[in-house]
Design a protein around this motif. Structure first.
Motif, PDB file in Angstrom:
ATOM      1  N   ILE A   1       3.925   2.476   4.418  1.00 57.55           N
ATOM      2  CA  ILE A   1       3.307   1.324   3.762  1.00 57.55           C
ATOM      3  C   ILE A   1       2.238   1.734   2.759  1.00 57.55           C
ATOM      4  N   ASN A   2       1.477   2.791   3.063  1.00 58.32           N
ATOM      5  CA  ASN A   2       0.446   3.224   2.117  1.00 58.32           C
ATOM      6  C   ASN A   2       1.068   3.791   0.843  1.00 58.32           C
ATOM      7  N   ASN A   3       2.256   4.406   0.973  1.00 59.22           N
ATOM      8  CA  ASN A   3       2.964   4.891  -0.213  1.00 59.22           C
ATOM      9  C   ASN A   3       3.464   3.722  -1.051  1.00 59.22           C
ATOM     10  N   ARG A   4       3.971   2.707  -0.374  1.00 61.31           N
ATOM     11  CA  ARG A   4       4.413   1.492  -1.064  1.00 61.31           C
ATOM     12  C   ARG A   4       3.245   0.860  -1.828  1.00 61.31           C
ATOM     13  N   ARG A   5       2.087   0.805  -1.176  1.00 56.79           N
ATOM     14  CA  ARG A   5       0.912   0.203  -1.804  1.00 56.79           C
ATOM     15  C   ARG A   5       0.515   0.979  -3.064  1.00 56.79           C
ATOM     16  N   THR A   6       0.588   2.295  -2.982  1.00 61.09           N
ATOM     17  CA  THR A   6       0.267   3.130  -4.143  1.00 61.09           C
ATOM     18  C   THR A   6       1.219   2.853  -5.299  1.00 61.09           C
ATOM     19  N   VAL A   7       2.505   2.756  -4.983  1.00 58.32           N
ATOM     20  CA  VAL A   7       3.513   2.502  -6.017  1.00 58.32           C
ATOM     21  C   VAL A   7       3.264   1.153  -6.689  1.00 58.32           C
ATOM     22  N   LEU A   8       3.087   0.104  -5.896  1.00 60.13           N
ATOM     23  CA  LEU A   8       2.886  -1.231  -6.457  1.00 60.13           C
ATOM     24  C   LEU A   8       1.642  -1.280  -7.342  1.00 60.13           C
ATOM     25  N   THR A   9       0.560  -0.671  -6.869  1.00 61.29           N
ATOM     26  CA  THR A   9      -0.688  -0.679  -7.633  1.00 61.29           C
ATOM     27  C   THR A   9      -0.527   0.044  -8.962  1.00 61.29           C
ATOM     28  N   GLN A  10       0.102   1.219  -8.918  1.00 65.43           N
ATOM     29  CA  GLN A  10       0.270   2.018 -10.128  1.00 65.43           C
ATOM     30  C   GLN A  10       1.208   1.344 -11.133  1.00 65.43           C
ATOM     31  N   VAL A  11       2.283   0.766 -10.641  1.00 68.01           N
ATOM     32  CA  VAL A  11       3.244   0.127 -11.544  1.00 68.01           C
ATOM     33  C   VAL A  11       2.604  -1.076 -12.241  1.00 68.01           C
ATOM     34  N   LEU A  12       1.891  -1.891 -11.488  1.00 69.91           N
ATOM     35  CA  LEU A  12       1.207  -3.043 -12.092  1.00 69.91           C
ATOM     36  C   LEU A  12       0.208  -2.594 -13.156  1.00 69.91           C
ATOM     37  N   GLU A  13      -0.526  -1.547 -12.844  1.00 69.89           N
ATOM     38  CA  GLU A  13      -1.518  -1.041 -13.794  1.00 69.89           C
ATOM     39  C   GLU A  13      -0.848  -0.494 -15.052  1.00 69.89           C
TER      40      GLU A  13
END
Length: 244
Positions: free
Chosen positions: A212-224
């Protein structure tokens, strides 16, 4: 008299297949190409089961000069029948001799499965009454397996979770940019999140260590990254084609 120009499609993902219908058609100046506007999009190509593919060559029929998107749109005439709007990144200019040499090899085909899915669901996302969003997990999984195979040298080299995260970010951005390009820059944040989530869903089925923490990193980076699309396009291109 202006000299004729010729080009070859090198990236079919840079095809602007809905540029001749709203909303894009309303913000571009078609005055010099009014006679072909109706034909320059997939609403017309579908009648002949045609969709642009890499390697097709033809004459540049005209240019839509566009300051809003930061690039001009080239209308490529294929087989004297199909009018294909392309961004500059999707074509390379060739000589008339090169065009005539390659023209007999023009292969007229319809969409592949992935492109058909993206285009179909682009229509859904443009409709305000569309409920829910489509699933891309299985389609994305096929691409991701190929990416992991390439990056691990046929799975002979270890991939770390940070490598998986990076690939998920780049792949998500690549898909988002393709959607955004086809929509004339109208891709919303909820669609960016959905696409990135589908990528993460695919990876979770492939790699149990992806959490889940990897998923969170991906979502945050992609949005940014999708907040600066021109810069992200360059980063993604370097990642896939520049040995990053």
């Amino acid at each position: 008299m202006e000299q004729k120009k010729y080009a070859e499609i090198i990236d079919k993902g840079e095809c602007l297949s809905t540029i001749n219908v709203p909303p894009a058609v309303n913000i571009l100046n078609w005055s010099n190409l009014e006679n072909i506007k109706f034909f320059a999009g997939r609403n017309e190509w579908e009648k002949s089961n045609f969709y642009p593919s890499n390697g097709l060559v033809g004459e540049i029929e005209g240019v839509l000069y566009n300051t809003l998107w930061g690039f001009d749109v080239y209308i490529l005439k294929i087989q004297n029948k199909f009018y294909v709007p392309m961004s500059p990144k999707g074509i390379k200019f060739i000589t008339k001799e090169q065009m005539l040499e390659k023209q007999p090899k023009n292969l007229i085909t319809g969409m592949d499965e992935r492109q058909a899915k993206i285009n179909s669901d682009y229509d859904s996302f443009m409709r305000p009454f569309s409920f829910g969003k489509p699933q891309y997990k299985d389609l994305f999984k096929q691409d991701l397996v190929k990416n992991f195979d390439n990056r691990s040298n046929g799975f002979t080299k270890q991939l770390f979770i940070r490598d998986i995260e990076q690939d998920a970010i780049m792949y998500s951005c690549d898909i988002c940019l393709e959607f955004d390009n086809k929509s004339g820059g109208l891709l919303s944040d909820d669609w960016v999140k959905h696409i990135a989530s589908e990528v993460c869903d695919s990876i979770e089925e492939l790699i149990k260590e992806f959490e889940i923490n990897n998923r969170r990193t991906v979502l945050t980076q992609v949005l940014e990254m999708m907040n600066n699309k021109s810069s992200t396009r360059k980063i993604v291109d370097r990642y896939y084609y520049g040995g990053m």
